[in-house]
Design a protein around this motif. Structure first.
Motif, PDB file in Angstrom:
ATOM      1  N   LEU A 796       0.832  -1.206   0.000  1.00  0.00           N
ATOM      2  CA  LEU A 796       0.000   0.000   0.000  1.00  0.00           C
ATOM      3  C   LEU A 796       0.869   1.260   0.000  1.00  0.00           C
ATOM      4  O   LEU A 796       0.570   2.242  -0.695  1.00  0.00           O
ATOM      5  N   ALA A 797       1.963   1.256   0.802  1.00  0.00           N
ATOM      6  CA  ALA A 797       2.842   2.420   0.835  1.00  0.00           C
ATOM      7  C   ALA A 797       3.483   2.675  -0.519  1.00  0.00           C
ATOM      8  O   ALA A 797       3.613   3.829  -0.954  1.00  0.00           O
ATOM      9  N   VAL A 798       3.888   1.593  -1.230  1.00  0.00           N
ATOM     10  CA  VAL A 798       4.491   1.766  -2.556  1.00  0.00           C
ATOM     11  C   VAL A 798       3.435   2.166  -3.571  1.00  0.00           C
ATOM     12  O   VAL A 798       3.691   2.963  -4.493  1.00  0.00           O
ATOM     13  N   ALA A 799       2.227   1.617  -3.450  1.00  0.00           N
ATOM     14  CA  ALA A 799       1.171   1.926  -4.422  1.00  0.00           C
ATOM     15  C   ALA A 799       0.798   3.399  -4.401  1.00  0.00           C
ATOM     16  O   ALA A 799       0.398   3.957  -5.433  1.00  0.00           O
ATOM     17  N   TRP A 800       0.910   4.068  -3.278  1.00  0.00           N
ATOM     18  CA  TRP A 800       0.547   5.490  -3.203  1.00  0.00           C
ATOM     19  C   TRP A 800       1.527   6.368  -3.963  1.00  0.00           C
ATOM     20  O   TRP A 800       1.199   7.502  -4.304  1.00  0.00           O
ATOM     21  N   THR A 801       2.725   5.848  -4.205  1.00  0.00           N
ATOM     22  CA  THR A 801       3.707   6.629  -4.991  1.00  0.00           C
ATOM     23  C   THR A 801       3.951   6.031  -6.379  1.00  0.00           C
ATOM     24  O   THR A 801       4.843   6.496  -7.087  1.00  0.00           O
ATOM     25  N   GLY A 812      -5.767  -3.862  -4.975  1.00  0.00           N
ATOM     26  CA  GLY A 812      -7.187  -3.727  -4.696  1.00  0.00           C
ATOM     27  C   GLY A 812      -7.920  -5.046  -4.805  1.00  0.00           C
ATOM     28  O   GLY A 812      -8.793  -5.365  -3.978  1.00  0.00           O
ATOM     29  N   VAL A 813      -7.562  -5.835  -5.814  1.00  0.00           N
ATOM     30  CA  VAL A 813      -8.212  -7.143  -5.971  1.00  0.00           C
ATOM     31  C   VAL A 813      -7.874  -8.051  -4.786  1.00  0.00           C
ATOM     32  O   VAL A 813      -8.753  -8.727  -4.218  1.00  0.00           O
ATOM     33  N   ALA A 814      -6.583  -8.054  -4.400  1.00  0.00           N
ATOM     34  CA  ALA A 814      -6.186  -8.900  -3.262  1.00  0.00           C
ATOM     35  C   ALA A 814      -6.894  -8.452  -1.983  1.00  0.00           C
ATOM     36  O   ALA A 814      -7.378  -9.281  -1.195  1.00  0.00           O
ATOM     37  N   ALA A 815      -6.981  -7.130  -1.784  1.00  0.00           N
ATOM     38  CA  ALA A 815      -7.655  -6.634  -0.579  1.00  0.00           C
ATOM     39  C   ALA A 815      -9.140  -6.966  -0.613  1.00  0.00           C
ATOM     40  O   ALA A 815      -9.736  -7.293   0.430  1.00  0.00           O
ATOM     41  N   LEU A 816      -9.776  -6.926  -1.806  1.00  0.00           N
ATOM     42  CA  LEU A 816     -11.191  -7.274  -1.905  1.00  0.00           C
ATOM     43  C   LEU A 816     -11.416  -8.743  -1.566  1.00  0.00           C
ATOM     44  O   LEU A 816     -12.360  -9.094  -0.839  1.00  0.00           O
ATOM     45  N   VAL A 817     -10.544  -9.604  -2.072  1.00  0.00           N
ATOM     46  CA  VAL A 817     -10.678 -11.036  -1.785  1.00  0.00           C
ATOM     47  C   VAL A 817     -10.516 -11.286  -0.283  1.00  0.00           C
ATOM     48  O   VAL A 817     -11.281 -12.051   0.334  1.00  0.00           O
ATOM     49  N   LEU A 832     -11.028  -6.330   8.637  1.00  0.00           N
ATOM     50  CA  LEU A 832     -10.574  -4.968   8.885  1.00  0.00           C
ATOM     51  C   LEU A 832      -9.341  -4.613   8.070  1.00  0.00           C
ATOM     52  O   LEU A 832      -9.259  -3.507   7.495  1.00  0.00           O
ATOM     53  N   LEU A 833      -8.347  -5.503   8.049  1.00  0.00           N
ATOM     54  CA  LEU A 833      -7.150  -5.200   7.263  1.00  0.00           C
ATOM     55  C   LEU A 833      -7.473  -5.078   5.772  1.00  0.00           C
ATOM     56  O   LEU A 833      -7.053  -4.128   5.102  1.00  0.00           O
ATOM     57  N   GLY A 834      -8.201  -6.054   5.260  1.00  0.00           N
ATOM     58  CA  GLY A 834      -8.548  -5.986   3.850  1.00  0.00           C
ATOM     59  C   GLY A 834      -9.404  -4.781   3.526  1.00  0.00           C
ATOM     60  O   GLY A 834      -9.185  -4.085   2.513  1.00  0.00           O
ATOM     61  N   GLY A 835     -10.404  -4.469   4.354  1.00  0.00           N
ATOM     62  CA  GLY A 835     -11.256  -3.311   4.097  1.00  0.00           C
ATOM     63  C   GLY A 835     -10.492  -2.011   4.158  1.00  0.00           C
ATOM     64  O   GLY A 835     -10.698  -1.094   3.334  1.00  0.00           O
ATOM     65  N   ALA A 836      -9.579  -1.882   5.141  1.00  0.00           N
ATOM     66  CA  ALA A 836      -8.810  -0.644   5.254  1.00  0.00           C
ATOM     67  C   ALA A 836      -7.903  -0.456   4.040  1.00  0.00           C
ATOM     68  O   ALA A 836      -7.823   0.644   3.467  1.00  0.00           O
ATOM     69  N   VAL A 837      -7.213  -1.517   3.635  1.00  0.00           N
ATOM     70  CA  VAL A 837      -6.324  -1.404   2.469  1.00  0.00           C
ATOM     71  C   VAL A 837      -7.133  -1.122   1.213  1.00  0.00           C
ATOM     72  O   VAL A 837      -6.740  -0.310   0.362  1.00  0.00           O
ATOM     73  N   LEU A 838      -8.278  -1.777   1.064  1.00  0.00           N
ATOM     74  CA  LEU A 838      -9.121  -1.544  -0.105  1.00  0.00           C
ATOM     75  C   LEU A 838      -9.603  -0.096  -0.156  1.00  0.00           C
ATOM     76  O   LEU A 838      -9.595   0.538  -1.226  1.00  0.00           O
ATOM     77  N   ALA A 839     -10.020   0.440   0.973  1.00  0.00           N
ATOM     78  CA  ALA A 839     -10.508   1.819   0.999  1.00  0.00           C
ATOM     79  C   ALA A 839      -9.392   2.799   0.674  1.00  0.00           C
ATOM     80  O   ALA A 839      -9.580   3.747  -0.115  1.00  0.00           O
TER      81      ALA A 839
END
Length: 895
Positions: A796-801, A812-817, A832-839
């Protein structure tokens, strides 16, 4: 030391208290009967206009008239409107006063001397005679108004006499004579017409000026003016004690206070500014006379005024007696002369002075001592806070003396007496603590002394009649009520003075400090002041730097010994001395540590000694808070030493960070050794703070930060081996390991962290799955949380940059699953972890469009939408609250 009376005295005291109880019971029964009568329903009242004579009965009030029914209230007869009449007459008197003033100032010059005299005589005599006639008619308010007019007319008469008959006389001298004559006139007038409230207070006001104006008119020196003020104050005190009328006594009390204060200020100023001891004798005589007058008034005054008089007398004696030697010594030593005079006031406990006045004198003595101690505070604050400046330049080199290390610009020569003052007071308090029964015996006469005229000074019924039950003694046997304040027990036995114990008094243990508490306070004060005296002595003498550092360290050792010995002995049941010694020892340790920062060798020596001293104190002290405080202080000292080692080796702060972790590692081992000992947890928490310091030192360098975080994780994992630390230390270790991994990846500039995190995540998830199969009640956070966080959060930290779209899409797909699996199998960590990362991943993708839309919207629309949202939430607050509770319950039911 508690006084145990002889059996005969105790029996007499019990008899008196039982008599009080009987008297109080009789009073309460009488009050109860009255209340019952008041609560009975009243008999029917007669109709308005009912006339007994119409039924053949004589009018009410005539002889032989029958008694009226109980509760009958006769109709009120119309009365004259006295209030309106008094108001009108009062206004008339005021108008006459204004007219008299205008006549004197404007029309006076157009009349001859005979006409003037006739007018003044007629008007003044009329104004003075009218109140007597009005009082006989019941017109009190009008009489007061005309009395005020007469007062103004007499003042105008005096002014007219000076302007016409004696224009060449001195104004101040004539005013002094006129004030004295008018004061005598109005005193006689007020005593003749006793119902008037104005003349006597006016006479008291006029009596304030004759002596003062006379001294000024004669060109008298300041000392004579002070005597005139004091004489006026004595006259006011006599009026306040024996004068007639509340108004006159209150006015005399206020005037006497002002005049006495002025006289004391004159005497104090002359005493302080005297050129020598002989010059201070005359002001001292004035001050001693004022003290004698204050004590004479305090002998008969009520409690509050008696104590105030004792305070004034004590301060005046100190200024008089101490001013003579103070005029012969340098300015820096004058405070010692006043302090010695103030401490000599404690001999009042051996005199026959009334208790309240003696208490006031003791308060004055304490105030003088407190003032002398306050004068030493600037130097003590400079010694304690001055070494803080060494933090900006550690190990810059040993200064020459103590003052150079402190870095203060105070005039140390003027503070030469400050250490002596502190040492003197500390010695007296220490002597009182060491030989406590002796001060208690010395103060026993003051404690046992009763007020003159108080009921506690004599037995119930012990008067001229001789026997209890004699008429007029106020005893229950005589059928009378108990005298107010007729408590047989002395004031120190509890309860209010002048009230029996059952009237709201509190036991003595709650109303005044016990002997143990007073002794403990004396010992605590001696410890603090003794420590301050030694510190100030080093600064005043400007001892060499090495001696100053060694001396402060020795002081810490002495205070620690006192704390350990006092906590272990508990002879007097007071913890004031050991607790105070512990607090002062900590402050002294901080001061010594700061002072040692000027030299490398001094720093090692002082902090090494402090670590050993506190560690030894923790071993010797008993169980409880002091032992934990000692152990924590030793841990802090060891942490500082490890930091010094890194600086001595020439390491950069981030390179010295692993060295700082040596003490936290020792605290983990120490905690494992102590297990559930109360000292273990504070020591381990202190070690954790040291680890946090190490992390802060390593922040500038990412590789060292990753190393330090990993080492902290190892320490946390070592603590998690113990069952009592596992719930906290286990999660902390996992978080530190994951954080160390992220930092290491960021430091290596890895663009695909998944290549490093997925090999860790897959085995961790497999281990978690097996753990859940073996123990279905295990938490999903323990089983899957570390493994998922190891991959999801770095990605997630790398994806933001990341400017490309592939990584955010796959994340996003992995977090949704993961979110769906968590909802399906009711696993809280996955949901919670998956939902937070997905959001957060979705927010990253939508952020550019949100910015564009926000730029296109009007400025007023976002606040309006926010306000509308708040209104909707507020209107459905209860429903939203229930939804939140249901969501919380649903999450709580997940594993």
């Amino acid at each position: 030391m508690e006084h145990v009376p002889p059996p005969a005295e105790e029996l007499a005291r019990l008899d008196r208290e039982l008599a009080e109880l009987d008297a109080r019971r009789a009073q309460l029964l009488t009050r109860r009967a009255w209340l019952l009568a008041a609560l009975r329903p009243p008999a029917p009242t007669a109709a308005p206009g009912w006339n007994p004579s119409a039924w053949g009965a004589p009018p009410s009030g005539r002889p032989g008239a029958p008694a009226q029914p109980w509760g009958y209230v006769p109709p009120k007869q119309p009365s004259a409107p006295r209030s309106a009449q008094n108001v009108l007459l009062t206004l008339g008197g005021l108008l006459l006063t204004i007219a008299a003033i205008a006549f004197t100032l404007v029309s006076w010059g157009s009349m001859g001397i005979g006409g003037r005299s006739a007018v003044l005589a007629a008007v003044t005599v009329g104004a003075l005679a009218a109140p007597a006639v009005l009082l006989r008619r019941g017109l009190t308010a009008t009489a007061e108004a005309l009395a005020a007019l007469a007062l103004v007319l007499t003042l105008l008469d005096a002014y007219a006499v000076h302007a016409v008959a004696a224009p060449d006389t001195d104004g101040l001298g004539f005013t002094a004579v006129a004030a004295g004559v008018l004061a005598a006139l109005w005193t006689a007038y007020g005593l003749a017409l006793g119902k008037l409230h104005l003349p006597l207070p006016a006479a008291v006001v006029l009596a304030q000026w004759p002596l003062l104006f006379g001294a000024w008119a004669a060109g008298a020196p300041a000392l004579v003016v002070g005597w005139a003020l004091l004489a006026t104050a004595v006259l006011d005190g006599a009026i306040a004690l024996w004068g007639k009328g509340t108004g006159a006594r209150v006015t005399a009390c206020v005037g006497g206070s002002v005049m006495a204060f002025s006289a004391l200020m004159v005497g104090l100023t002359l005493s302080v500014t005297a050129s020598g001891p002989l010059g201070a004798l005359a002001p001292g005589a004035l001050l001693l006379t004022a003290a004698a007058a204050a004590l004479a008034g305090a002998w008969r005054a009520p409690r509050g005024f008696a104590r105030a008089g004792g305070v004034v007398a004590g301060l005046a004696v100190v200024a008089a007696v101490g001013g003579v030697p103070a005029a012969a010594v340098p300015e820096g030593w004058r405070v010692l002369a006043y302090l010695l005079a103030g401490l000599a006031l404690t001999a009042v406990v051996r005199t026959r002075l009334p208790r309240n006045a003696a208490i006031g004198v003791l308060v004055a003595s304490a105030a003088v001592a407190a003032g002398a101690l306050v004068g030493a505070l600037p130097g003590l604050a400079a010694v304690l806070l001055g070494p803080v400046t060494l933090l900006s330049d550690v190990w810059a080199g040993s200064p020459e003396g103590f003052r150079s290390a402190v870095g203060s610009t105070l005039p140390w020569s003027e503070l030469a007496a400050a250490p002596v003052v502190l040492a003197l007071v500390a010695g007296l308090l220490g002597a009182a603590y060491r030989w406590w029964p002796s001060p208690a015996r010395i103060a026993a006469p003051l404690i046992a002394r009763e007020e003159p005229g108080s009921a506690g000074a004599a037995s119930y019924g012990a008067g001229p009649a001789g026997s209890a039950g004699a008429p007029g003694t106020g005893t229950p046997e005589a059928g009378g009520a108990a005298a107010p304040g007729a408590s047989g027990a002395p004031w120190y036995a509890g309860g209010r003075a002048g009230a029996p114990w059952f009237a709201g008094g509190a036991p003595a243990a709650r109303r005044r400090p016990s002997g143990a508490a007073l002794r403990g306070a004396s010992g605590a004060g001696a410890a603090v002041l003794g420590w301050g005296a030694l510190l100030l002595a080093g600064a005043v003498l400007d001892v060499p730097y090495a001696i100053a550092v060694a001396g402060e360290t020795v002081l810490v050792a002495g205070l620690l010994a006192l704390a350990v010995r006092g906590a272990g002995s508990g002879r007097d049941g007071s913890t004031a001395v050991p607790v105070t010694a512990l607090v002062v020892a900590l402050a002294a340790a901080v001061s010594a540590g700061l002072l040692s920062l000027a030299s490398e060798g001094a720093s090692y020596a002082v902090f090494g000694a402090l670590t050993v001293l506190f560690a030894g104190a923790s071993v010797r002290a008993g169980a409880g808070v002091p032992r934990a405080v000692f152990a924590v202080a030793a841990t802090v000292g060891g942490t500082v030493l490890s930091g010094f080692a890194g600086r001595s080796l020439g390491l950069a702060p981030h390179e010295a960070a692993p060295l700082v972790l040596l003490v936290p590692a020792l605290t983990v081992l120490f905690g494992a050794r102590l297990r559930r000992n109360p000292v273990a947890l504070p020591v381990e928490l202190t070690g954790a703070v040291g680890a946090l310091v190490a992390v802060g030192l390593a922040v500038p360098d990412a590789p060292f930060l990753a190393l330090v975080l990993a080492l902290c994780g190892v320490l946390a994992a070592g603590a998690a081996v113990r069952p009592e630390r596992r719930p906290v230390a286990g999660y902390l270790a996992a978080a530190l390991f994951v954080l160390a991994t992220w930092v290491r990846l960021a430091a290596s500039e890895v663009s695909f962290p998944e290549a490093y995190t997925l090999p860790v995540t897959v085995p961790a998830l497999v281990v978690g799955f097996l753990r859940r199969r073996k123990d279905p009640e295990a938490s999903s956070w323990t089983a899957y949380g570390p493994g998922l966080a190891a991959t999801l959060l770095p990605s997630l930290a790398v994806a933001w940059t990341d400017p490309d779209w592939q990584r955010p899409l796959l994340l996003g797909v992995a977090a949704l699953v993961i979110t769906l699996l968590g909802a399906r199998y009711r696993l809280q960590a996955l949901l919670l972890l998956g939902g937070a990362v997905l959001a957060l991943d979705g927010l990253h993708e939508l952020a550019p469009y949100v910015v564009q839309v926000a730029g296109a919207l009007p400025r007023w629309l976002p606040p309006a939408l926010a306000g509308l949202l708040l209104l909707v939430v507020g209107a459905t607050y209860e429903q939203r609250l229930r939804d939140a509770r249901r969501l919380k319950d649903a999450l709580g039911r997940m594993r």
